[in-house]
Each structure stands twice: as structure tokens, then as C-alpha cells.
Design a protein around this motif. Sequence first.
Motif, mmCIF file in Angstrom:
data_model
loop_
_atom_site.group_PDB
_atom_site.id
_atom_site.type_symbol
_atom_site.label_atom_id
_atom_site.label_comp_id
_atom_site.label_asym_id
_atom_site.label_seq_id
_atom_site.Cartn_x
_atom_site.Cartn_y
_atom_site.Cartn_z
ATOM 1 N N TRP A 1 27.483 -18.925 47.723
ATOM 2 C CA TRP A 1 28.067 -18.109 46.674
ATOM 3 C C TRP A 1 27.777 -18.702 45.302
ATOM 4 O O TRP A 1 27.921 -19.913 45.096
ATOM 5 C CB TRP A 1 29.571 -18.005 46.885
ATOM 6 C CG TRP A 1 30.316 -17.302 45.786
ATOM 7 C CD1 TRP A 1 30.170 -16.003 45.405
ATOM 8 C CD2 TRP A 1 31.311 -17.863 44.940
ATOM 9 N NE1 TRP A 1 31.030 -15.717 44.370
ATOM 10 C CE2 TRP A 1 31.746 -16.852 44.073
ATOM 11 C CE3 TRP A 1 31.882 -19.126 44.847
ATOM 12 C CZ2 TRP A 1 32.716 -17.058 43.106
ATOM 13 C CZ3 TRP A 1 32.853 -19.339 43.884
ATOM 14 C CH2 TRP A 1 33.266 -18.312 43.030
ATOM 15 N N CYS A 2 27.391 -17.855 44.396
ATOM 16 C CA CYS A 2 27.169 -18.242 42.996
ATOM 17 C C CYS A 2 28.126 -17.414 42.142
ATOM 18 O O CYS A 2 27.990 -16.185 42.077
ATOM 19 C CB CYS A 2 25.721 -17.977 42.588
ATOM 20 S SG CYS A 2 25.408 -18.342 40.854
ATOM 21 N N SER B 1 28.368 -16.932 39.053
ATOM 22 C CA SER B 1 27.785 -16.219 37.916
ATOM 23 C C SER B 1 26.801 -15.135 38.339
ATOM 24 O O SER B 1 26.223 -14.451 37.491
ATOM 25 C CB SER B 1 27.106 -17.208 36.962
ATOM 26 O OG SER B 1 26.118 -17.945 37.637
ATOM 27 N N SER B 2 26.625 -14.948 39.634
ATOM 28 C CA SER B 2 25.722 -13.910 40.135
ATOM 29 C C SER B 2 26.404 -12.540 40.089
ATOM 30 O O SER B 2 27.587 -12.429 40.402
ATOM 31 C CB SER B 2 25.312 -14.224 41.573
ATOM 32 O OG SER B 2 24.560 -13.156 42.114
ATOM 33 N N PRO B 3 25.677 -11.501 39.719
ATOM 34 C CA PRO B 3 26.279 -10.159 39.688
ATOM 35 C C PRO B 3 26.481 -9.548 41.074
ATOM 36 O O PRO B 3 27.211 -8.577 41.224
ATOM 37 C CB PRO B 3 25.274 -9.342 38.878
ATOM 38 C CG PRO B 3 23.977 -10.043 39.087
ATOM 39 C CD PRO B 3 24.305 -11.507 39.242
ATOM 40 N N SER B 4 25.847 -10.117 42.100
ATOM 41 C CA SER B 4 25.986 -9.542 43.439
ATOM 42 C C SER B 4 26.679 -10.537 44.378
ATOM 43 O O SER B 4 26.469 -11.750 44.277
ATOM 44 C CB SER B 4 24.629 -9.149 44.001
ATOM 45 O OG SER B 4 23.776 -10.268 44.049
ATOM 46 N N PRO C 1 27.598 -12.542 47.959
ATOM 47 C CA PRO C 1 26.759 -13.043 49.050
ATOM 48 C C PRO C 1 26.755 -12.060 50.208
ATOM 49 O O PRO C 1 27.748 -11.392 50.475
ATOM 50 C CB PRO C 1 27.417 -14.365 49.439
ATOM 51 C CG PRO C 1 28.788 -14.308 48.884
ATOM 52 C CD PRO C 1 28.782 -13.351 47.746
ATOM 53 N N LEU D 1 18.128 -22.172 46.259
ATOM 54 C CA LEU D 1 18.543 -21.289 45.177
ATOM 55 C C LEU D 1 18.801 -22.059 43.887
ATOM 56 O O LEU D 1 18.436 -21.608 42.798
ATOM 57 C CB LEU D 1 19.792 -20.504 45.588
ATOM 58 C CG LEU D 1 19.572 -19.440 46.663
ATOM 59 C CD1 LEU D 1 20.903 -18.952 47.207
ATOM 60 C CD2 LEU D 1 18.740 -18.296 46.125
ATOM 61 N N SER E 1 15.621 -22.856 42.153
ATOM 62 C CA SER E 1 14.989 -21.685 41.537
ATOM 63 C C SER E 1 15.778 -21.121 40.363
ATOM 64 O O SER E 1 15.280 -20.253 39.637
ATOM 65 C CB SER E 1 14.841 -20.570 42.581
ATOM 66 O OG SER E 1 14.034 -20.988 43.641
ATOM 67 N N ASN E 2 17.017 -21.584 40.211
ATOM 68 C CA ASN E 2 17.905 -21.040 39.181
ATOM 69 C C ASN E 2 18.604 -22.165 38.427
ATOM 70 O O ASN E 2 19.789 -22.449 38.677
ATOM 71 C CB ASN E 2 18.948 -20.116 39.821
ATOM 72 C CG ASN E 2 18.323 -18.951 40.539
ATOM 73 O OD1 ASN E 2 17.979 -17.962 39.906
ATOM 74 N ND2 ASN E 2 18.151 -19.056 41.842
ATOM 75 N N MET F 1 22.611 -22.852 37.279
ATOM 76 C CA MET F 1 23.531 -22.034 38.074
ATOM 77 C C MET F 1 24.052 -22.880 39.234
ATOM 78 O O MET F 1 23.326 -23.693 39.801
ATOM 79 C CB MET F 1 22.839 -20.770 38.590
ATOM 80 C CG MET F 1 22.441 -19.817 37.479
ATOM 81 S SD MET F 1 21.574 -18.348 38.080
ATOM 82 C CE MET F 1 22.928 -17.436 38.776
ATOM 83 N N PHE G 1 25.674 -23.141 43.062
ATOM 84 C CA PHE G 1 25.708 -22.449 44.345
ATOM 85 C C PHE G 1 26.628 -23.211 45.282
ATOM 86 O O PHE G 1 26.408 -24.386 45.564
ATOM 87 C CB PHE G 1 24.293 -22.325 44.929
ATOM 88 C CG PHE G 1 23.418 -21.428 44.097
ATOM 89 C CD1 PHE G 1 23.355 -20.074 44.363
ATOM 90 C CD2 PHE G 1 22.705 -21.930 43.021
ATOM 91 C CE1 PHE G 1 22.585 -19.233 43.585
ATOM 92 C CE2 PHE G 1 21.925 -21.102 42.234
ATOM 93 C CZ PHE G 1 21.864 -19.753 42.516
#
Length: 76
Positions: free
Chosen positions: A12-13, A15-18, A20, A37, A40-41, A44, A46
Motif C-alpha cells: 500500500w502506498c 499517496s497513490s490514487p488507486s 492496492p 515499487l 521506481s517511485n 514514495m 510503500f
Amino acid sequence: MTDKKTSFYIVWCPSSPSPPKYRHAYLHDAEREAARLAGSNPQMEFFVMETRLVACARHPVDIELFETGDSDGIPF
């Protein structure tokens, strides 16, 4: 309560709009995905989250516990 289900892990992130979607059966798989993840980000966070229970609005409300990998009972 009914029989216990098998626990799973999600990455789970906040700050992610979607939310998990993938359920990892093993902690090491979820840890590897969180690391991938994060790589790659940049900047952020995770989190690897383990399921403990699920609640469902039935009459009456049904709460089911998950079996976990806890060996020492310490919640962190």
C-alpha cells in the motif's frame, strides 16, 4: 465467527490514487514488490500490510479472523 481464512499481504502506498489490488500469499513476495515499487517511485513510501480479519455486513455482522505467520505474538 467461522473457520479462519488464510492471511495475505498487500503493498500500500498512501499517496497513490488507486487502492492496492494484488494479494500476495507470502511476505517475502510482498516485500520484494514493495522494494521494486519504491525503486521506481522515489520519495514514495510503500507499506506491506498483513490481513488480520474481515468484516462483512450480514445479519448479524460476521467477523472472520485470518491465520497469520506470528510466531512470537509481537504485533510489530
